[in-house]
Design an enzyme around this catalytic site. Structure first.
Site, PDB file in Angstrom:
ATOM      1  N   ASP A   1      83.906 -20.912  56.993  1.00 26.46           N
ATOM      2  CA  ASP A   1      84.936 -19.879  56.835  1.00 26.46           C
ATOM      3  C   ASP A   1      86.322 -20.517  56.711  1.00 26.46           C
ATOM      4  OD1 ASP A   1      84.529 -17.210  56.546  1.00 26.46           O
ATOM      5  OD2 ASP A   1      84.274 -16.763  58.683  1.00 26.46           O
TER       6      ASP A   1
ATOM      7  N   LYS B   1      75.637 -11.722  52.461  1.00 26.17           N
ATOM      8  CA  LYS B   1      75.607 -13.179  52.605  1.00 26.17           C
ATOM      9  C   LYS B   1      74.157 -13.672  52.611  1.00 26.17           C
ATOM     10  CE  LYS B   1      80.089 -13.080  54.696  1.00 26.17           C
ATOM     11  NZ  LYS B   1      80.890 -12.775  55.866  1.00 26.17           N
TER      12      LYS B   1
ATOM     13  N   GLN C   1      80.457 -13.615  62.077  1.00 28.44           N
ATOM     14  CA  GLN C   1      81.100 -12.468  61.438  1.00 28.44           C
ATOM     15  C   GLN C   1      82.130 -11.844  62.380  1.00 28.44           C
ATOM     16  OE1 GLN C   1      80.362 -11.425  58.120  1.00 28.44           O
ATOM     17  NE2 GLN C   1      82.223 -10.231  58.484  1.00 28.44           N
TER      18      GLN C   1
END
Ligand code: NAP
Length: 285
Positions: free
Chosen positions: A120, A53, A97
């Site tokens: 997300d 990322k 994460q």
């Protein structure tokens, strides 16, 4: 018959090119999009995802911050960081994460992210907006699946789409997005009876179950678009999808490989979400 391969890598590169151009224009206007990624602990797979990322941010011109926190981080410490990032003006997307260490409640962390920075697409507000068809930040992997189907040139409208798997992060949102595109959707799961028979009715078949190579050609309608979301690490270290590619490609019209199918799309959609979030937060979209 042998299926045409849908290259997620190629589609991803095309989308990334246009994202990079837009990021450059925004940056020149003083609105550089920014993504904050938070990693708690030392899970090796998570470390790889976070590095990828970070790399994508760098390549596409985004401002990025990576917060690497110790495995012993408390929930209060993590929530304090999320709160700070929610208020930080140069950050438009926040990604924590997953999975998180046991002492931290994942739901309370996801709930704490400002919905407009939830790139997300996991915050209940975004999930709810997806459900009722309002504008929202879409979850990345499901958004990537829809993009790949569209790139085949096969129209989704009016087709019968069969989705195998009903998880909150893949199966359910993919089903909702397919419905939004006017497909007729059937969802299958571990308790579905006669699954192969149902799957064979699918003009579009999306598989997200986490069972290496389970879905072979007997599940595939001739000519169907087959999207394999599965990412399973085999004992020999290789990556396998949920679809038995060699068998399924003899029936499918289009099929995604693993690796190189859905996988590359996920980060690309994350970057697209961050770009969109930044435009919305700056009143530009
Ligand atoms: P998950 O949360 O474990 O959910 C699996 C789903 O599959 C459940 O709904 C389960 O049914 C169903 N299922 C399991 N075994 C089945 C069987 N034998 N027959 C029919 N249905 C079955 O998994 P997930 O998070 O959705 O992930 C699925 C796969 O996608 C995994 O391989 C994961 O690594 C991969 N993935 C890839 C990406 C990417 O970026 N490419 C992103 C996310 C996930 P029940 O609900 O009845 O238990």
């Amino acid at each position: 018959m042998s299926a045409s391969i849908i290259s997620g890598k190629q589609v991803s590169e095309q989308i990334r090119e246009s994202i990079a151009k837009e990021v450059q224009i925004l940056t020149e206007k003083g609105h550089r999009p920014g993504l904050a990624v938070v990693l708690v602990g030392e899970d090796p797979a998570s470390q790889v995802y976070v590095r990828n990322k970070e790399k994508a941010c760098h390549e596409l011109g985004f401002y990025s911050e990576v917060h690497r926190l110790s495995p012993a981080t408390s929930q209060e410490e993590l929530l304090a960081l999320v709160d700070k990032l929610n208020r930080q003006e140069n950050i438009h997307g926040i990604l924590v994460q997953l999975p998180l260490p046991k002492q931290i409640n994942e739901k309370s962390v996801i709930d704490a992210i400002a919905p407009e920075k939830d790139v997300d697409g996991f915050h209940p507000v975004n999930v709810g907006n997806l459900m009722i068809g309002d504008d929202s930040l879409l979850p990345c992997t499901p958004a990537g699946v829809i993009e790949l189907i569209k790139r085949t040139g096969v129209s989704i409208e009016g087709k019968h789409a069969v989705v195998i798997g009903r998880s909150n992060i893949v199966g359910k949102p993919v089903s909702l997005l397919l419905q939004r595109e006017n497909a007729t959707v059937t969802m299958c799961h571990s308790r579905t009876a006669n699954m192969a028979e149902i799957a064979r009715q699918g003009d579009i078949l999306v598989v997200a179950i986490g069972r290496a190579n389970m879905i072979d050609g007997s599940y595939v309608k001739p000519g169907a678009v087959v999207i394999d979301v599965g990412m399973n690490r085999l004992d020999n270290g290789k990556l396998a999808g949920d679809v038995d590619y060699e068998s399924a490609k003899e029936f499918a019209g289009f099929i995604t490989p693993v690796p190189g199918g859905v996988g590359p799309m996920t980060i690309t959609m994350l970057m697209q979400n961050t770009l969109l979030a930044s435009k919305r937060l700056n009143g530009l979209a």
